[in-house]
Write a protein that holds these residues in place. Structure first.
Motif, mmCIF file in Angstrom:
data_model
loop_
_atom_site.group_PDB
_atom_site.id
_atom_site.type_symbol
_atom_site.label_atom_id
_atom_site.label_comp_id
_atom_site.label_asym_id
_atom_site.label_seq_id
_atom_site.Cartn_x
_atom_site.Cartn_y
_atom_site.Cartn_z
ATOM 1 N N SER A 1 14.303 -41.122 -21.087
ATOM 2 C CA SER A 1 14.340 -39.758 -20.553
ATOM 3 C C SER A 1 15.214 -39.702 -19.302
ATOM 4 O O SER A 1 15.982 -38.753 -19.100
ATOM 5 C CB SER A 1 12.922 -39.275 -20.221
ATOM 6 O OG SER A 1 12.141 -39.166 -21.391
ATOM 7 N N ASP B 1 7.478 -37.342 -28.470
ATOM 8 C CA ASP B 1 7.230 -36.084 -29.173
ATOM 9 C C ASP B 1 8.525 -35.287 -29.249
ATOM 10 O O ASP B 1 9.250 -35.155 -28.257
ATOM 11 C CB ASP B 1 6.158 -35.279 -28.427
ATOM 12 C CG ASP B 1 5.925 -33.928 -29.075
ATOM 13 O OD1 ASP B 1 5.410 -33.887 -30.207
ATOM 14 O OD2 ASP B 1 6.291 -32.913 -28.444
ATOM 15 N N GLU C 1 8.879 -32.542 -26.728
ATOM 16 C CA GLU C 1 9.199 -33.053 -25.395
ATOM 17 C C GLU C 1 10.695 -33.353 -25.282
ATOM 18 O O GLU C 1 11.325 -33.078 -24.252
ATOM 19 C CB GLU C 1 8.388 -34.333 -25.129
ATOM 20 C CG GLU C 1 8.617 -34.966 -23.780
ATOM 21 C CD GLU C 1 8.007 -34.177 -22.639
ATOM 22 O OE1 GLU C 1 8.545 -34.274 -21.513
ATOM 23 O OE2 GLU C 1 7.015 -33.455 -22.859
ATOM 24 N N ARG D 1 4.816 -37.674 -16.654
ATOM 25 C CA ARG D 1 4.446 -37.581 -18.063
ATOM 26 C C ARG D 1 4.511 -38.925 -18.786
ATOM 27 O O ARG D 1 3.930 -39.076 -19.853
ATOM 28 C CB ARG D 1 5.358 -36.569 -18.772
ATOM 29 C CG ARG D 1 5.118 -35.136 -18.334
ATOM 30 C CD ARG D 1 5.951 -34.154 -19.118
ATOM 31 N NE ARG D 1 5.628 -32.781 -18.745
ATOM 32 C CZ ARG D 1 6.178 -31.699 -19.267
ATOM 33 N NH1 ARG D 1 7.100 -31.844 -20.206
ATOM 34 N NH2 ARG D 1 5.825 -30.488 -18.869
ATOM 35 N N PRO E 1 6.032 -27.957 -23.691
ATOM 36 C CA PRO E 1 6.555 -29.001 -22.799
ATOM 37 C C PRO E 1 7.592 -28.508 -21.798
ATOM 38 O O PRO E 1 7.710 -29.079 -20.710
ATOM 39 C CB PRO E 1 7.177 -30.016 -23.769
ATOM 40 C CG PRO E 1 6.548 -29.761 -25.087
ATOM 41 C CD PRO E 1 6.233 -28.302 -25.112
#
Length: 646
Positions: free
Chosen positions: A319, A357, A360, A417, A620
Motif C-alpha cells: 500500500s 480486500d 480497500e 489498517r 473503505p
C-alpha cells in the motif's frame, strides 16, 4: 483530471445507447444480400470506415505535433538557430487535433460526463436517457454549425505572421469538427437505438428547444435571473441527465447568448477557439501520450518492482508502494487515468494474493489519484497557468510538497489498517536483488526529475519538455528495457487524441461560458461577494475549499478551473493570498470531489481500471478521504507548504 477513464479500454458510450456493439449484419448474421438489405449493417460499415479515417488523421496530428515541437527544441537549444515557424505550425496542427480528437471521443464514447443518476434508471429508461443525451449533443452541434462556418470565413482575411498563409486554414478545424461530430452522432442514433426510442428522445429535445425559443420574450424580462436559468438550471440539468459536460456547457452558453442578448453567435466559436488555442495546452496530448508510453515500455513496472522490493516485506508495504508509485508516475504523465492504469495492473495481483480486500485496493487507488493532483506535470496545473497567467514553473515547484503531505496522511491510515497484517509468508529480498532492481529502475526513476528540472530551470517550457520526455521514454524502451510494441503505437496515438479532444472541447465551451458570465456582470458581482466575506483571507480559503470540492464532484477539475479560475484568482490576490498557495488549495479540493463517491467520476475510473465493483470501495474510501481533507486543510492553513521553495 483530467480524463477519468482508462484510455486502453473503451468505456460505455456517453451519448450513445447501449454497448456500442454492431448489430448483426443480416437476419442470419451473414450474407452479402442480407448486408445490403440491413440499414443497421450499412450504418455500422459507414461508421467504421469514416471512423478509421478520422482516427488515422487524429493519430497523425499527434505525431506531427511531437515532431514539430521537437524540431523547434533541437533547432533552438542544439543548433542555436530557432525555427520561427515551429510554434505557429504546432498551434495550427493543435486546433485540428483538438477538434478531430473531440470527434474521436464522441465516436468512442469517451466524452466526460456524469452518469450517477442515469445508471440508476431501469434499462428501458436508461436507453431513452442515452438517446436524449445524444440528441442534445446533436442539437448543440446543429446550432453552432453555421456560426462556426461564419467564424472560419471571417478568418480568411487574416494572414499568419510566420507561415504567411490565411488563418482560415487553422479556423476551418472548427466547422469541420462540428460537422464530423454531427455525422457520427446521427450514425450512432441509427446504429444504437430503435425507432421508437429515437422518436421519443427527439420529441423531448425538440419540445424543449421550441419551448425555450418561444419563451424569448419572457427571458428578456428576467434580467440577471437568466444566469440562474441557463448557467445553473440548464447546465446542471444537462450534466445530471448524463449529457457530456462539454455539450452541457455549450447548450447553456448558446441558450443564454441567443435568447437573452444581441451577441453575434460566431462570438461563441471565437471564444471556444481562444480557449482551445493556448499553446501551453499542447502539453495536454503530449503528456497523455507520454503516460501511455511509460506503461507500454515497462518503465512504470520497473519503478513499482523497485519500490516493492524496498517495502514489500513491511506491514501494509505494498500500500505504501502504491502511494509512492503514484507520486512518481504522476511526475511523468499529467493524466490521472494514465497514472492509475500504469500502476494498478502491476500491484493489484500481488496485493490480492496477500489477502487484500479489493474494495480497500480501489479506495486507496482513488485516494492516491486525489493526493497526486498537484504533482507536476499535472494537467490541471497547466490549465491554471493557461487561464490565470500564473507561472507554470512556480506551480510545478509549489505542487510537490502538498502532495507529500497528503501522501503522509494516507500512509497514517494505511498503517492503522494494516498493523495486524500477517506477513509470515513474505520473505525480505536480499539487498543484492534490491540494488539490481534499483539499477533497472534508474532510467525510469530519473525521468520525473528530468522533466521537473527542465521546466523549473527554464531549459524548456512545459510543452517542449513533454517532447523531451517522449524521446527519453522511446529510447529507454528500445535500448534499456527492450520493450516497445510497435503495434500498440497506433491505438495509443488514437487514445491520446480522444482523451485530449474530450478535455480540450470542455476547455473551449467552458471558456465561452466564462466569457458569457463575464459579459453579464456576474464576475464583478462574484468578486464583490467573495471579497466582502467576513473573516478575510481565511474565510475566503474555507469557502473556496468547500466550493471546489462540490465543483470537482460535478464538473471535474479542468472545466471548473476554466470557468471559475479567472474569476476567483484575482480576488485571492486582492486579499493577499499567494496565487500558487491558492492554486494548491483549489486543486486539492477539486481532487477530493473528483475521487469521492457517489458523484466523483475519478472514483469510477479507478474502479474501472481495477476491475472492482464501485460499491465495494465506498466504505473503505471514507477514511482515506477524511485523511486527505485534513491534509488539504493543513495546506490551506500553512502557506509555506506551497510557496516555501519558490
Amino acid at each position: 483530471m483530467s480524463a477519468p477513464r482508462p484510455a486502453a479500454r473503451p468505456p460505455e458510450p456517453p451519448t450513445g445507447g447501449a454497448s456500442g456493439n454492431t448489430p448483426p449484419v443480416g437476419p442470419h448474421g451473414h450474407g452479402d444480400a442480407a448486408n445490403e438489405a440491413n440499414p443497421a449493417s450499412f450504418t455500422s460499415r459507414t461508421e467504421h470506415v469514416l471512423g478509421a479515417l478520422v482516427d488515422g488523421l487524429a493519430a497523425a496530428l499527434v505525431l506531427a505535433d511531437v515532431v514539430v515541437l521537437l524540431a523547434g527544441v533541437v533547432a533552438r537549444f542544439v543548433l542555436h538557430q530557432p525555427l520561427i515557424w515551429s510554434d505557429e505550425l504546432a498551434s495550427m496542427l493543435f486546433i485540428w487535433l483538438a477538434m478531430l480528437g473531440a470527434v474521436v471521443a464522441l465516436r468512442r464514447g469517451e466524452h466526460m460526463r456524469m452518469t450517477a443518476m442515469v445508471s440508476k434508471l431501469p434499462p428501458q429508461r436508461r436507453r431513452l436517457a442515452e438517446a436524449i443525451a445524444l440528441y442534445a449533443a446533436l442539437a448543440f452541434l446543429a446550432m453552432v454549425a453555421w456560426p462556426a462556418w461564419e467564424y472560419a470565413s471571417d478568418e480568411r482575411f487574416i494572414t499568419t505572421p510566420a507561415l504567411d498563409i490565411s488563418n482560415a486554414w487553422r479556423a476551418a478545424a472548427l466547422p469541420v469538427g462540428v460537422v464530423l461530430m454531427g455525422m457520427f452522432a446521427v450514425l450512432r442514433l441509427f446504429r444504437d437505438f430503435d425507432w421508437k426510442t429515437s422518436t421519443k428522445a427527439f420529441a423531448v429535445v425538440a419540445t424543449l428547444i421550441v419551448a425555450f425559443t418561444l419563451g424569448r420574450a419572457v427571458f428578456e424580462d428576467l434580467g440577471r435571473l437568466n444566469l440562474l436559468v441557463f448557467f445553473v438550471g440548464v447546465v446542471l440539468v444537462c450534466v445530471l441527465c448524463g449529457i457530456p459536460i462539454a455539450f452541457a456547457f455549450g447548450l447553456g452558453t448558446f441558450g443564454y447568448l441567443a435568447l437573452t442578448t444581441d451577441t453575434a453567435l460566431p462570438v461563441i466559436i471565437g471564444r471556444m477557439d481562444e480557449g482551445m488555442s493556448h499553446l501551453i495546452l499542447l502539453a495536454v496530448p503530449l503528456f497523455v501520450f507520454l503516460g501511455l508510453l511509460i506503461e507500454m515500455t515497462g518503465m512504470a513496472k520497473a519503478m513499482v518492482a523497485f519500490l516493492a522490493s524496498l517495502l514489500g516485506h513491511v506491514k501494509g508495504g505494498l500500500s505504501y508502494v502504491l502511494v509512492g508509485a503514484m507520486y512518481l508516475v504522476s511526475g511523468i504523465s499529467g493524466s490521472k487515468a494514465a497514472d492509475m492504469a500504469a500502476i494498478a495492473p502491476a500491484l493489484f495481483p500481488e496485493m490480492k494474493k496477500r489477502g487484500a480486500d479489493e474494495g480497500e485496493l480501489v479506495a486507496l487507488l482513488a485516494a492516491t489519484g486525489a493526493q497526486t493532483e498537484t504533482v507536476p506535470p499535472s494537467l490541471v496545473l497547466i490549465t491554471i497557468g493557461s487561464v490565470t497567467g500564473v507561472s507554470i514553473a512556480a506551480l510545478f515547484t509549489g505542487g510537490l510538497l502538498p502532495a507529500v503531505i497528503l501522501g503522509l496522511m494516507l500512509c497514517v491510515v494505511v498503517f492503522m489498517r494494516n498493523r495486524h497484517e500477517d506477513l509470515s509468508q513474505v520473505a525480505r529480498p536480499p539487498w543484492k536483488q534490491v540494488m539490481r532492481l534499483a539499477l533497472v529502475a534508474l532510467p525510469a526513476l530519473a525521468l520525473p526529475f528530468v522533466i521537473r528540472a527542465a521546466v523549473v530551470e527554464g531549459v524548456a517550457t512545459a510543452t517542449e519538455v513533454s517532447t523531451i520526455g517522449i524521446v527519453y521514454a522511446v529510447v529507454a524502451g528500445l535500448v534499456v528495457y527492450r520493450q516497445f510494441d510497435w503495434r500498440r503505437l497506433g491505438p495509443m496515438l488514437v487514445a491520446t487524441a480522444s482523451l485530449s479532444g474530450a478535455i480540450l472541447l470542455i476547455i473551449g465551451t467552458a471558456t465561452a461560458m466564462a466569457w458569457g458570465l463575464t459579459q453579464s456582470g456576474f464576475s464583478r458581482w462574484l468578486a464583490e461577494a467573495m471579497a466582502s466575506l467576513p473573516g478575510g483571507a481565511p474565510m475566503f480559503l474555507a469557502v473556496s475549499l468547500v466550493t471546489f470540492v462540490v465543483l470537482g464532484s460535478v464538473l471535474e477539475g479542468i472545466p471548473a478551473i476554466v470557468l471559475f479560475g479567472p474569476l476567483l484568482f484575482p480576488i485571492a490576490r486582492q486579499l493577499g493570498i499567494h496565487e500558487v498557495h491558492y492554486a494548491m488549495v483549489v486543486v486539492l479540493s477539486m481532487g477530493l470531489g473528483l475521487f469521492a463517491p457517489p458523484l466523483g467520476v475519478g472514483y469510477y475510473a479507478a474502479c474501472a481500471i481495477g476491475r472492482v465493483r464501485p460499491d465495494a470501495g465506498i466504505r473503505p474510501i471514507v477514511g482515506y478521504m477524511l485523511a486527505l481533507l485534513v491534509g488539504t486543510i493543513a495546506v490551506a492553513a500553512i502557506p509555506w507548504l506551497s510557496i516555501g521553495f519558490l
